[in-house]
Design a protein around this motif. Structure first.
Motif, PDB file in Angstrom:
ATOM      1  N   THR A  73       0.732  -1.290   0.100  1.00  0.00           N
ATOM      2  CA  THR A  73      -0.149  -0.244  -0.025  1.00  0.00           C
ATOM      3  C   THR A  73       0.762   1.310  -0.018  1.00  0.00           C
ATOM      4  N   ASN A  95       0.868   3.751  -3.392  1.00  0.00           N
ATOM      5  CA  ASN A  95       0.373   5.155  -3.081  1.00  0.00           C
ATOM      6  C   ASN A  95       1.270   6.000  -3.248  1.00  0.00           C
ATOM      7  N   THR A 155      -0.055   6.191  -9.859  1.00  0.00           N
ATOM      8  CA  THR A 155      -0.241   7.489  -9.368  1.00  0.00           C
ATOM      9  C   THR A 155      -0.047   8.779 -10.094  1.00  0.00           C
ATOM     10  N   THR A 168      -9.564   7.040 -11.008  1.00  0.00           N
ATOM     11  CA  THR A 168      -9.182   7.307  -9.684  1.00  0.00           C
ATOM     12  C   THR A 168      -9.584   6.110  -8.936  1.00  0.00           C
ATOM     13  N   THR A 201      -7.001   3.310  -9.707  1.00  0.00           N
ATOM     14  CA  THR A 201      -5.767   3.232  -8.913  1.00  0.00           C
ATOM     15  C   THR A 201      -5.945   2.900  -7.670  1.00  0.00           C
ATOM     16  N   SER A 202      -6.925   3.081  -6.853  1.00  0.00           N
ATOM     17  CA  SER A 202      -7.185   2.813  -5.572  1.00  0.00           C
ATOM     18  C   SER A 202      -7.632   1.337  -5.321  1.00  0.00           C
TER      19      SER A 202
END
Length: 309
Positions: A236, A240, A257, A280, A283-284
């Motif tokens: 993570t 990120n 990112t 978005t 990506t997460s």
């Protein structure tokens, strides 16, 4: 001599009265409990509302988004923004979508996670059981390194990587994430191994086990909970990351990112909000999936000694 009537009129013992009080049903909705529920509901709404807006917007056509009904469900559902975000979203003149950044992130995350966890596990094992000369000083230096802001180290690392010809390359960004992950990983594994009984290590030494044999055959099989915690933290954190990938990865290895930022901030043409929201969420998706799938393992690893010591 007692009679049944006298026995019935005699006061009940204190233990019996206490048992009767315990049997009284407790109210489910006390003021304190209602306050806790209200707080939890408000907190959940605060965190879930942005996710709801992102999901709803990502499946709306632009004609509905222009109407300004932010919280309304779409009248006409569409998955075209998701396809565009993945394969054809533009970053300037390049319209390859966010999939390029996804595979770049995978190539960065996998070796960085494996190497940093392996180095941290060996360091934590050595500092917990073998304790070489100066182990306390070394551990203090590593612990201090965990609290140094990334921004302070960017320029010196740029000069060093440029000197060894690793700047703007995949090995260079992997090395950077390994360096920044090693202090935290060493701290995790050192505290975890310090919570294990010393008798296990001494028995293995009596049986003739050496440094690597004890680590591979005894310590590593018992390290599954803390390894899961380390994987979640590293995956993570690296996934990120933005600033390190932007500075050290180079244009050919930009992580997801950075690609997302480039897609959202592209100023050519109309700003396509549904595609931006879909990009978005894509990506997460990996960090969210890891937390949802392995959340109980994370709690178990933390409870097994990850933050002790």
């Amino acid at each position: 001599m007692s009679t049944p009537l006298a026995d019935s009129l005699r006061p009940a013992p204190a233990s019996a009265r206490a048992a009767q009080k315990r049997r009284k049903p407790r109210s489910r909705f006390t003021p304190a409990r209602l306050g806790v529920y209200a707080f939890l509901f408000t907190a959940a709404l605060f965190f879930l509302l942005p996710l709801y807006v992102m999901l709803v917007t990502s499946v709306k056509p632009m004609t509905e988004i222009r109407l300004g009904h932010l919280l309304a469900l779409p009248v006409q559902w569409t998955l075209a923004p998701w396809r565009d975000a993945w394969s054809s979203a533009c970053t300037g003149l390049d319209c390859s979508g966010i999939r390029v950044g996804f595979w770049n992130s995978v190539r960065i995350v996998v070796p960085s996670t494996v190497i940093s966890i392996a180095v941290g596990a060996v360091n934590g094992y050595a500092l917990s059981f073998w304790r070489p000369r100066g182990a306390g000083v070394l551990f203090g230096i590593l612990l201090a390194g965990a609290f140094i802001p990334v921004q302070v180290m960017v320029y010196p690392l740029v000069r060093v990587l440029a000197f060894v010809h690793l700047f703007s390359s995949l090995p260079g960004i992997v090395l950077i994430h390994t360096i920044f992950g090693m202090p935290v990983m060493t701290l995790l594994f050192r505290n975890y191994y310090a919570s294990l009984p010393q008798e296990l290590f001494k028995a293995a030494r009596i049986d003739g086990g050496g440094f690597w044999r004890i680590f591979m055959q005894l310590m590593l099989p018992m390290s599954v909970p803390i390894i899961v915690v380390a994987i979640i933290m590293q995956v993570t954190g690296i996934w990120n990351d933005y600033i390190l990938g932007l500075v050290f990865a180079g244009t050919r290895n930009l992580p997801m990112t950075v690609q997302l930022n480039n897609i959202i901030n592209t100023t050519t043409g109309e700003r396509i909000y549904n595609v931006n929201m879909a990009a978005t969420i894509l990506t997460s998706a990996v960090p969210l999936a890891i937390y949802f799938i392995s959340g109980r393992w994370f709690v178990r690893g933390i409870a097994s000694g990850a933050v002790k010591g």
